[in-house]
Design a protein around this motif. Sequence first.
Motif, mmCIF file in Angstrom:
data_model
loop_
_atom_site.group_PDB
_atom_site.id
_atom_site.type_symbol
_atom_site.label_atom_id
_atom_site.label_comp_id
_atom_site.label_asym_id
_atom_site.label_seq_id
_atom_site.Cartn_x
_atom_site.Cartn_y
_atom_site.Cartn_z
ATOM 1 N N THR A 296 2.438 5.117 4.125
ATOM 2 C CA THR A 296 3.262 5.602 3.436
ATOM 3 C C THR A 296 3.840 5.913 4.796
ATOM 4 O O THR A 296 5.127 6.250 5.033
ATOM 5 C CB THR A 296 2.864 6.653 2.710
ATOM 6 O OG1 THR A 296 2.140 6.032 1.444
ATOM 7 C CG2 THR A 296 4.202 6.613 1.630
ATOM 8 N N LYS A 297 3.503 7.404 5.796
ATOM 9 C CA LYS A 297 4.165 7.597 6.444
ATOM 10 C C LYS A 297 4.657 7.251 7.467
ATOM 11 O O LYS A 297 5.777 7.087 8.028
ATOM 12 C CB LYS A 297 3.314 8.940 6.446
ATOM 13 C CG LYS A 297 2.748 9.770 6.559
ATOM 14 C CD LYS A 297 2.104 11.037 6.977
ATOM 15 C CE LYS A 297 1.534 12.153 5.619
ATOM 16 N NZ LYS A 297 0.862 13.912 6.619
ATOM 17 N N ALA A 298 4.009 6.014 8.128
ATOM 18 C CA ALA A 298 3.983 5.296 8.616
ATOM 19 C C ALA A 298 5.792 4.100 8.214
ATOM 20 O O ALA A 298 6.466 4.371 9.070
ATOM 21 C CB ALA A 298 3.591 4.065 9.167
ATOM 22 N N ASN B 29 1.487 -1.280 0.072
ATOM 23 C CA ASN B 29 0.174 -0.323 0.099
ATOM 24 C C ASN B 29 0.609 1.179 0.363
ATOM 25 O O ASN B 29 0.180 2.688 -0.358
ATOM 26 C CB ASN B 29 -1.188 0.029 1.315
ATOM 27 C CG ASN B 29 -2.156 -0.970 1.200
ATOM 28 O OD1 ASN B 29 -2.494 -0.927 0.716
ATOM 29 N ND2 ASN B 29 -2.682 -1.918 2.627
ATOM 30 N N TYR B 30 2.005 1.363 -0.228
ATOM 31 C CA TYR B 30 2.834 1.739 0.235
ATOM 32 C C TYR B 30 2.964 2.971 -1.046
ATOM 33 O O TYR B 30 2.877 3.050 -2.012
ATOM 34 C CB TYR B 30 4.431 1.437 0.265
ATOM 35 C CG TYR B 30 5.042 3.194 0.017
ATOM 36 C CD1 TYR B 30 5.734 3.403 1.711
ATOM 37 C CD2 TYR B 30 5.939 3.894 -1.030
ATOM 38 C CE1 TYR B 30 6.394 4.233 1.997
ATOM 39 C CE2 TYR B 30 6.981 4.727 -1.117
ATOM 40 C CZ TYR B 30 6.884 5.079 0.551
ATOM 41 O OH TYR B 30 8.181 6.206 0.500
ATOM 42 N N GLY C 148 -5.229 7.645 -0.757
ATOM 43 C CA GLY C 148 -6.230 7.031 0.148
ATOM 44 C C GLY C 148 -4.925 5.975 1.491
ATOM 45 O O GLY C 148 -5.689 5.716 2.290
ATOM 46 N N LYS C 149 -3.518 5.542 0.934
ATOM 47 C CA LYS C 149 -2.972 4.867 2.452
ATOM 48 C C LYS C 149 -1.606 5.671 2.363
ATOM 49 O O LYS C 149 -0.359 5.936 2.921
ATOM 50 C CB LYS C 149 -2.333 3.839 1.172
ATOM 51 C CG LYS C 149 -3.730 3.300 0.920
ATOM 52 C CD LYS C 149 -4.247 2.345 1.842
ATOM 53 C CE LYS C 149 -5.079 1.288 1.807
ATOM 54 N NZ LYS C 149 -5.918 0.898 2.813
ATOM 55 N N GLY C 150 -2.167 7.545 2.793
ATOM 56 C CA GLY C 150 -1.133 8.738 3.253
ATOM 57 C C GLY C 150 -0.646 8.036 4.619
ATOM 58 O O GLY C 150 0.796 8.097 4.257
#
Length: 242
Positions: free
Chosen positions: A135-137, A125-126, A130-132
């Motif tokens: 990505t940040k994690a 999902n990186y 809608g998966k910001g």
Amino acid sequence: MVEGGGMKCIKFIIFAFNFIFVLVACGLIGLGIYIQVQLSEFFDFFGNQFAGPGIVLIVIGFVIFIVATFGCCGALKENYCCIMTFAVLLGVIFIIQIAAGISGFVLRESMRDQVVVILKGAEHNYGKDGKGGVTKAWDKLQQKFECCGVENYTEWYSLLTPKLVPTSCCVDPKSTECANRTQTLNETEFYTQSCEEGFVGWLDYEIALVGGVGIGLAFVEVVGIILACCLAMAIRKEYKVL
């Protein structure tokens, strides 16, 4: 009331014992909060799934703090009921800590496998719409633990187009050279350690630490139980004499 020398000695030891326990309790609460804060950064991966170790430490710390305070009051007032209640509460904590410590060691391997599965799922999902949060994690995790990919940095080549590693894999994430080059990157420019080794290894260590601390403290508490029982008997004998 005239105190016997033996009872004075036991009272002093219990005071010292409980003072050390208060310090230990504060340390456990602090360690539990630290683990919770660290894991909260990766909420988008795990939610509250692995909140257990930190919460266990915080709860045990608070309980030990209260019980230690109770023990000090009982010793100060020479109250037989308070001292025996203190001994019983220590016994209950002893059983809980032994159980928690053993469970922690037994479940470490399954936890490790579960975390790897979750990370692999999140890896896909990186950078997706809608998966910001994910990505940040991932970026936080790779920079914090100096790792790249779950098991190998080359995993990113099949997930990102063109074949890149995320900029968070770069030793200097602001480096345009590192960010814009493909798999021809020089390995000194980005982290090659796997996140299984970096992050999962850290989590594994923290769980082992929780288990070790729990078991270690449990055996120290046995000393407290014995001392409390000795003081309770001394108090009872003295009241009988009077």
